[in-house]
Scaffold this active site. Sequence first.
Site, mmCIF file in Angstrom:
data_model
loop_
_atom_site.group_PDB
_atom_site.id
_atom_site.type_symbol
_atom_site.label_atom_id
_atom_site.label_comp_id
_atom_site.label_asym_id
_atom_site.label_seq_id
_atom_site.Cartn_x
_atom_site.Cartn_y
_atom_site.Cartn_z
ATOM 1 N N ASP A 1 -3.840 12.628 0.556
ATOM 2 C CA ASP A 1 -4.558 12.599 1.715
ATOM 3 C C ASP A 1 -4.126 11.560 2.635
ATOM 4 O O ASP A 1 -3.986 12.035 3.901
ATOM 5 C CB ASP A 1 -6.085 12.264 1.290
ATOM 6 N N ASP B 1 -0.355 5.452 2.952
ATOM 7 C CA ASP B 1 -0.615 4.173 3.566
ATOM 8 C C ASP B 1 0.385 3.009 3.144
ATOM 9 O O ASP B 1 1.374 3.108 3.924
ATOM 10 C CB ASP B 1 -2.069 3.610 2.621
ATOM 11 N N GLY C 1 2.711 3.474 0.958
ATOM 12 C CA GLY C 1 3.821 4.250 0.444
ATOM 13 C C GLY C 1 3.887 4.013 -0.951
ATOM 14 O O GLY C 1 4.654 4.710 -1.325
ATOM 15 N N LYS D 1 -0.551 6.459 8.201
ATOM 16 C CA LYS D 1 -0.847 5.136 8.573
ATOM 17 C C LYS D 1 0.318 4.525 8.709
ATOM 18 O O LYS D 1 0.777 3.537 7.740
ATOM 19 C CB LYS D 1 -2.012 4.236 7.970
HETATM 20 P P1 5GP Z 1 -0.635 4.049 -0.665
HETATM 21 O O1 5GP Z 1 0.142 4.812 0.177
HETATM 22 O O2 5GP Z 1 -1.010 2.672 -0.284
HETATM 23 O O3 5GP Z 1 -0.007 3.642 -2.273
HETATM 24 O O4 5GP Z 1 -2.002 4.754 -1.169
HETATM 25 C C1 5GP Z 1 -2.536 5.563 -0.579
HETATM 26 C C2 5GP Z 1 -4.062 5.774 -1.075
HETATM 27 O O5 5GP Z 1 -4.731 4.706 -0.735
HETATM 28 C C3 5GP Z 1 -4.518 6.944 -0.602
HETATM 29 O O6 5GP Z 1 -4.010 8.075 -1.355
HETATM 30 C C4 5GP Z 1 -5.914 6.818 -0.679
HETATM 31 O O7 5GP Z 1 -6.580 7.084 -1.919
HETATM 32 C C5 5GP Z 1 -5.978 5.278 -0.392
HETATM 33 N N1 5GP Z 1 -6.307 4.889 1.013
HETATM 34 C C6 5GP Z 1 -5.406 4.480 1.979
HETATM 35 N N2 5GP Z 1 -5.900 4.226 3.096
HETATM 36 C C7 5GP Z 1 -7.345 4.879 3.050
HETATM 37 C C8 5GP Z 1 -8.587 4.943 3.962
HETATM 38 O O8 5GP Z 1 -8.433 4.640 5.056
HETATM 39 N N3 5GP Z 1 -9.560 5.464 3.140
HETATM 40 C C9 5GP Z 1 -9.660 5.810 1.780
HETATM 41 N N4 5GP Z 1 -10.764 6.046 1.462
HETATM 42 N N5 5GP Z 1 -8.621 5.641 1.163
HETATM 43 C C10 5GP Z 1 -7.676 5.207 1.505
HETATM 44 MG MG MG Z 2 -5.489 8.823 -2.977
#
Ligand code: 5GP
Ligand code: MG
Length: 190
Positions: free
Chosen positions: A115, A118, A120, A146
């Site tokens: 989805d 963020d 990474g 993002k």
């Molecule tokens: P990362 O890239 O930091 O490992 O994590 C990505 C995950 O963080 C996404 O799959 C999601 O589950 C969670 N995440 C990041 N930003 C958001 C946000 O704005 N809203 C929600 N609900 N989850 C987020």
């Molecule tokens: Mg997720």
Amino acid sequence: MSAKKAHFIVQTASAPDPEIEVLFSADQIASRLDELAESLAKRLPSEIVVVPLLKGSFMFAADLMRMLHKHGLTCRVEFITVSSYGNDTTSSGELKISSDLPEDLVGNIVLLIDDILDTGRTLHWTHDNLLAAGAAEIVTCVLLDKPSRRIVPFEADFVGFTIPDRFVVGYGIDYAQRYRELPYIGAMPG
Ligand code: 5GP
Ligand code: MG
């Protein structure tokens, strides 16, 4: 039509949740997914394995797969759930797959779907694990990116929408397990 029936229709029409600022409407999402699927169909072979990360990408994956079908692709789907060790406030960055790794990835072209990209960490780590499980190639597709939040260098091959650092919900994405059913993507206040 009687006045009584017309009144019933008005009552069941869905209005946006007033707390949420709509960023992308259901129509905007649908037309962007059509474009994404068209681009993916040019990049991918006609038979792929789709690996969506639960729970957040279930709605995106379901709609994207229907669009991929429209653009001539055949998909097998294997869901996985990735979660962090420890609690939410002190994220160690260590991850684990809390479902079984998909079987029979050897030699397959995988479309890995999440989805939100963020920090990474999730996609970087999952990408490496699916390669280790024998996938021939992994193409990544995220609904939202993002880039300002990145900690681990990782870029998705395909991105639906690039957004600033806002906490988003809707279209499968939750806040404390709420809002997944919203047909649009919105930002929480603040
Ligand atoms: P990362 O890239 O930091 O490992 O994590 C990505 C995950 O963080 C996404 O799959 C999601 O589950 C969670 N995440 C990041 N930003 C958001 C946000 O704005 N809203 C929600 N609900 N989850 C987020
Ligand atoms: Mg997720």
